[in-house]
Design an enzyme around this catalytic site. Structure first.
Site, short mmCIF file in Angstrom:
data_model
loop_
_atom_site.label_atom_id
_atom_site.label_comp_id
_atom_site.label_asym_id
_atom_site.label_seq_id
_atom_site.Cartn_x
_atom_site.Cartn_y
_atom_site.Cartn_z
N ASP A 157 16.94 41.08 -22.25
CA ASP A 157 16.95 42.28 -23.08
C ASP A 157 16.64 43.49 -22.21
O ASP A 157 15.63 43.53 -21.50
CB ASP A 157 15.89 42.14 -24.18
CG ASP A 157 16.10 43.12 -25.33
OD1 ASP A 157 16.81 44.11 -25.13
OD2 ASP A 157 15.53 42.89 -26.41
N ASP A 184 22.46 45.53 -25.94
CA ASP A 184 21.45 45.47 -24.89
C ASP A 184 20.73 44.14 -24.78
O ASP A 184 19.69 44.03 -24.13
CB ASP A 184 20.41 46.59 -25.09
CG ASP A 184 19.75 46.55 -26.46
OD1 ASP A 184 20.11 45.67 -27.25
OD2 ASP A 184 18.88 47.39 -26.73
N GLU A 185 21.26 43.10 -25.41
CA GLU A 185 20.61 41.79 -25.27
C GLU A 185 21.63 40.67 -25.14
O GLU A 185 22.73 40.74 -25.70
CB GLU A 185 19.62 41.51 -26.41
CG GLU A 185 20.23 41.41 -27.77
CD GLU A 185 19.20 40.99 -28.81
OE1 GLU A 185 18.31 40.16 -28.50
OE2 GLU A 185 19.27 41.49 -29.95
#
Length: 380
Positions: free
Chosen positions: A9, A102-103
């Site tokens: 993340d 974003d992960e």
């Protein structure tokens, strides 16, 4: 074969992107968001210290942290950086699932025989930061749920390995809020009967939990006990959703076509939000009466909202439909999909607009996709 799943993340992703452009922002409280009537899209750890959180109204955030630097946000930059990170990780792992902008989940099962999985994941994280400048945290464990919770505990810029025999000792003392599927409603419900820690939840009889919260009770019990068989699904930007209309009679009615395109955008965007997708490529297709077919597409920042995508569709249609000839078909396709949510648009929308979308989606889910719609067409 024993599963080894990593969750990665990017730390305060939007803020970190802004700090790459403006190093003077490092160490200062930052809020990414839009205007006085907007909401917080992201905030730095320095702002979180004062109680600022994502999706909080901007007015409330600035009351909590009046010295924060407010930045409107740069969707194009965030989309570009997300894709760069994806490419770096894709080159280094056998199976990658992009869970949001974003992960990421990485299935490293079986790789221990060639290379230590923890060391392998560490080198991937270091490669991301070296090549993009973005900080990233990760956790490594036996399944997606434990790894995701682990990353949350490791942040910021943390690394954590939770071996199989340590899963229960790791989870037990944590708040049930840490379990990904526990929202505010479930948390309040369980808190009222004294269930606040994961250990307490894990020791409840499954049938009692199902009576309390319904069909998700068994799944929640599994997660509380560190059980999750959900596979890592290989990421592919080739996925798409589309719709098209063939006219009963060939048409030259441009205004009607714009209205139909508007309806198409609305339906496809609702599907994106319902299935938690964001799109980064919009394509418009037309077919003339003589069967000539033409398409135009544009790459856009990740989004899932009607009014943002409508402007791109309007421009594409204007560029496409250049002949004074009747059309027999029009269509729209969204591709370059990635799992995510409305977060990428929080900084450009007002709180009222976000609430409106959520209310419309709830009505469509309950009463059908045609239960409510926009009065205006796509033109304007």
């Amino acid at each position: 074969m024993k599963r080894t799943i990593a969750h990665m993340d990017l730390d305060t992703f939007f803020v970190s992107c802004e700090r790459l452009k403006h190093s003077e922002l490092i160490g200062k409280p930052i809020i990414i968001g839009g205007g006085d009537r907007g909401v917080v899209a992201s905030c730095s750890y320095e702002a979180r210290f004062f109680g600022v959180r994502s999706a909080m109204p901007m007015k409330m955030a600035l009351r909590l942290c009046p010295d924060a630097k407010v930045i409107r946000g740069d969707m194009e930059l965030y989309s570009k950086m997300s894709k760069e990170v994806t490419e770096i990780i894709t080159e280094k792992v056998p199976v990658l699932e992009k869970a949001s902008v974003d992960e990421f989940y990485l299935d490293l099962s079986g790789m221990d025989k060639f290379f230590g999985c923890y060391q392998w994941t560490t080198e991937i994280a270091e490669s991301v930061t070296k090549n993009t400048g973005l900080p990233i945290s990760f956790a490594l464990s036996t399944n997606k749920t434990v790894s995701k919770i682990g990353t949350g505990e490791a942040k910021p810029v943390g690394r954590l390995e939770i071996k199989e025999d340590l899963v229960k000792p790791f989870l037990n003392p944590l708040s049930i809020r840490k379990i990904p599927m526990v929202g505010n409603v479930t948390f309040q419900l369980l808190s009222r009967i004294g269930i606040r820690k994961i250990q307490t939840l894990s020791e409840m009889p499954v049938d009692v939990l199902q009576q309390l919260i319904g069909k998700n009770g068994a799944e929640l019990w599994k997660k509380a006990n560190g059980i999750d068989e959900t596979p890592v699904v290989q990421y592919s930007e080739r996925k798409s959703i589309s719709t098209e209309t063939t006219f009963s009679q060939d048409s030259i009615d441009v205004e009607n076509m714009k209205s139909i395109l508007s309806k198409m955008v609305e339906e496809l965007c609702f599907q994106l939000r319902r299935e938690q997708w964001l799109t980064s490529v919009v394509t418009v297709k037309i077919r003339y009466a003589n069967f000539d077919t033409e398409t135009k597409q544009v790459k856009i920042p990740y989004t899932a909202v009607d009014h943002t995508i409508s402007s791109y569709v309007r421009e594409l249609f204007k560029k496409l439909y250049t002949r004074r000839m009747r059309l027999r078909l029009i269509g729209i396709r969204f591709s370059g999909l990635v799992h995510g949510n409305h977060q990428m648009n929080l900084f450009e929308d007002t709180e009222e607009l976000i609430n409106l979308y959520q209310a419309m989606d709830r009505m469509k889910i309950r009463f059908g996709k045609n239960a409510v719609g926009r009065a205006s067409g796509i033109s304007g």
